[in-house]
Design an enzyme around this catalytic site. Structure first.
Site, PDB file in Angstrom:
ATOM      1  N   HIS A  64      26.870  28.411   2.122  1.00  0.00           N
ATOM      2  CA  HIS A  64      26.168  28.731   3.367  1.00  0.00           C
ATOM      3  C   HIS A  64      26.407  30.189   3.747  1.00  0.00           C
ATOM      4  O   HIS A  64      27.493  30.747   3.550  1.00  0.00           O
ATOM      5  CB  HIS A  64      26.641  27.816   4.501  1.00  0.00           C
ATOM      6  CG  HIS A  64      25.677  27.772   5.645  1.00  0.00           C
ATOM      7  ND1 HIS A  64      25.586  28.790   6.573  1.00  0.00           N
ATOM      8  CD2 HIS A  64      24.757  26.846   6.000  1.00  0.00           C
ATOM      9  CE1 HIS A  64      24.648  28.481   7.460  1.00  0.00           C
ATOM     10  NE2 HIS A  64      24.130  27.309   7.134  1.00  0.00           N
ATOM     11  N   HIS A  65      25.363  30.807   4.300  1.00  0.00           N
ATOM     12  CA  HIS A  65      25.441  32.224   4.678  1.00  0.00           C
ATOM     13  C   HIS A  65      26.482  32.470   5.767  1.00  0.00           C
ATOM     14  O   HIS A  65      26.938  33.611   5.950  1.00  0.00           O
ATOM     15  CB  HIS A  65      24.067  32.704   5.148  1.00  0.00           C
ATOM     16  CG  HIS A  65      23.791  34.155   4.852  1.00  0.00           C
ATOM     17  ND1 HIS A  65      24.775  35.123   4.828  1.00  0.00           N
ATOM     18  CD2 HIS A  65      22.630  34.803   4.569  1.00  0.00           C
ATOM     19  CE1 HIS A  65      24.231  36.297   4.560  1.00  0.00           C
ATOM     20  NE2 HIS A  65      22.946  36.135   4.386  1.00  0.00           N
ATOM     21  N   CYS A  66      26.900  31.451   6.486  1.00  0.00           N
ATOM     22  CA  CYS A  66      27.955  31.653   7.483  1.00  0.00           C
ATOM     23  C   CYS A  66      29.309  31.900   6.825  1.00  0.00           C
ATOM     24  O   CYS A  66      30.251  32.350   7.481  1.00  0.00           O
ATOM     25  CB  CYS A  66      28.041  30.470   8.452  1.00  0.00           C
ATOM     26  SG  CYS A  66      28.796  28.975   7.762  1.00  0.00           S
TER      27      CYS A  66
ATOM     28  N   ASN B  38      30.726  37.607   6.919  1.00  0.00           N
ATOM     29  CA  ASN B  38      29.608  38.543   6.906  1.00  0.00           C
ATOM     30  C   ASN B  38      30.023  39.846   7.574  1.00  0.00           C
ATOM     31  O   ASN B  38      30.374  39.862   8.765  1.00  0.00           O
ATOM     32  CB  ASN B  38      28.401  37.939   7.625  1.00  0.00           C
ATOM     33  CG  ASN B  38      27.758  36.831   6.833  1.00  0.00           C
ATOM     34  OD1 ASN B  38      26.892  37.064   5.998  1.00  0.00           O
ATOM     35  ND2 ASN B  38      28.178  35.588   7.072  1.00  0.00           N
TER      36      ASN B  38
END
Length: 465
Positions: A139-141, A309
């Site tokens: 997941h991008h999180c 991120n």
């Protein structure tokens, strides 16, 4: 105390909808003939599972705080099991790259189960030539492009014989009591809001400074919300199309050396050439440049290896309106310098700080309504595409003894932005992963097939053919 998601990490959770799973993915094509003692799925799964503790977030799940008063936290998953995350698949003959791309497209079109740590790896058998693949999504999180590449040393080695590992002594991330968590969340929310307000002020100042520079005739980068309509932009569904490509790194470097451009300028120029050809095929080429979002890592040296991120975004024109490849590269080089200067005015950490103000209660609901109503069909696109360039290993690497032949990266697409092209350097090549929203671009291979021709045309234009 457990670790809280940053505002930017949490935003990727809030923005996720049924039509927009926010998965960062990769595909490694592997040669199992180099595995000492021979390949088996069971041994490969054991190799991967044994190395998961090297990346603590892969054993943690996301938990909301009381009343969703602040961003969620990472806590240890007491029910973690490797078999929930490491799976086996087999392709039907002929097992070529198109079949593998179809498998990966289906994989990334499905959201991850938030009741568990947010990742899946699939060992894919049945590829032509006796090869296998590792296809994964996270997941991008959890990761951005650079920190996703930082995952590789945990699982891949520099020799066929896997090195022994010693899992680090990582403090547990247990969930405290609700009152303690609530008090901590309120205090943290206040600090984040103060930082976000400061970042908002900087955005206002930076916007005015950039406007004044442009009025004085300084070269300009791309401008979001001014992108021309293209077939790549509009409302999307969950369907995805995937395609792979490859270019010789030495050949791209020769273009750079012959022209004085930067490597990323050459990549952007080749991308623009490929998109120009594809848009001409569709009779849909705008007479103005496209606008690309180009993620840029703002990770400090001491932050490499952290999974979160840490990115800013540069907005760059893609000179699809220019027919001559050499002139396209000259303009791209100037555009990139301007975009970098403007991004520096905005500030490296501004986006990270600004997203601390993203509201956990309303953001997801508003975005879901936007998606369900098909609002992306009713306004000008903010940008036309995402183009990323991620540095990868310069030498061969091995997964459980299997030599990696190709490493294809891929980032997500979004509402109104249905094309994401990601490039990773690996062992003398640039490996390309192209993901599209199939509602907008049904066949990603139609785009990728123009990449090699755009590369060849640029080499010829600069006198290297």
């Amino acid at each position: 105390m457990p670790q809280r998601l940053s505002g930017l990490d949490a935003a990727f959770l809030y923005f996720e909808t049924r039509s927009m799973p926010m998965n960062v993915a990769f595909t490694a094509v592997l040669d199992p003939s180099t595995v000492p003692g021979g390949y088996s799925f069971e041994e490969m799964r054991s190799h991967i599972a044994a190395r998961v503790p090297l990346v603590p977030k892969l054993r943690r799940k996301v938990v909301d705080v009381p009343f969703r008063i602040h961003h969620p936290v990472w806590v240890d998953d007491a029910d973690y099991r490797p078999e929930h995350h490491i799976h086996l698949a087999r392709l039907d003959p002929p097992g070529d790259e198109r079949a593998l791309a179809d498998f990966v497209a289906d994989l990334v079109s499905r959201p991850l189960d938030r009741r568990r740590p947010l990742w899946e790896f699939w060992v894919v058998e049945g590829l032509e030539g006796g090869h296998i693949a590792l296809a994964g999504k996270v997941h991008h999180c959890v990761v951005d492009g650079v920190s996703g590449a930082d995952l590789m040393p945990a699982f891949f080695g520099l020799a066929p014989e896997p090195e022994p590992i010693e899992p680090p002594q990582t403090p547990s991330a247990t969930l405290p009591g609700e009152l303690e968590l609530l008090g901590w969340s309120i205090a943290d929310r206040v600090r984040g809001t103060v930082a976000g307000i400061g970042a908002l002020g900087r955005v206002g100042w930076a916007t005015d400074a950039i406007r004044r520079l442009r009025l004085e005739g300084e070269p300009a980068g791309g401008t979001p919300m001014t992108a021309p309509p293209t077939p790549y932009n509009g409302a999307i569904t969950a369907g995805r199309s995937m395609a792979f490509g490859r270019l010789p790194l030495d050949g791209v470097k020769e273009i750079r050396q012959a022209t004085g451009a930067k490597l990323n300028d050459v990549v952007l120029t080749i991308t623009a050439g490929a998109l120009r050809a594809h848009l001409l095929d569709l009779d849909a080429l705008p007479d103005q440049p496209l606008v690309a979002a180009v993620p840029v890592s703002v990770r400090r040296e001491d932050q490499f290896g952290d999974l979160n991120n840490m990115v800013a975004v540069m907005f760059e024109p893609l000179r699809t309106e220019v027919a001559d490849p050499r002139r396209r590269l000259e303009l791209t080089t100037a555009d990139s310098a301007a975009a970098k200067r403007e991004q520096q005015i905005v500030g490296k950490s501004t986006l990270v700080q600004l997203t601390e103000m993203v509201d956990p209660l309303t953001t997801g609901m508003v975005w879901d309504l936007y998606s369900r109503a098909g609002m992306a069909d009713r306004h000008r696109p903010a940008v036309n595409a995402v183009v990323s360039n991620v540095p990868g290993p310069p030498v061969p690497i091995y997964l459980g003894g299997a030599k990696a032949l190709r490493l294809y990266p891929m980032g997500p697409v979004a509402e109104s932005m249905g094309l994401n092209l990601t490039v990773m350097s690996y062992d003398g090549h640039l490996d390309i992963g192209l993901l599209t929203a199939s509602a907008l671009v049904p066949d990603a291979w139609e785009v990728v097939e123009h990449v090699e021709a755009a590369y060849a045309a640029l080499r010829q234009a600069v006198g290297l053919a």
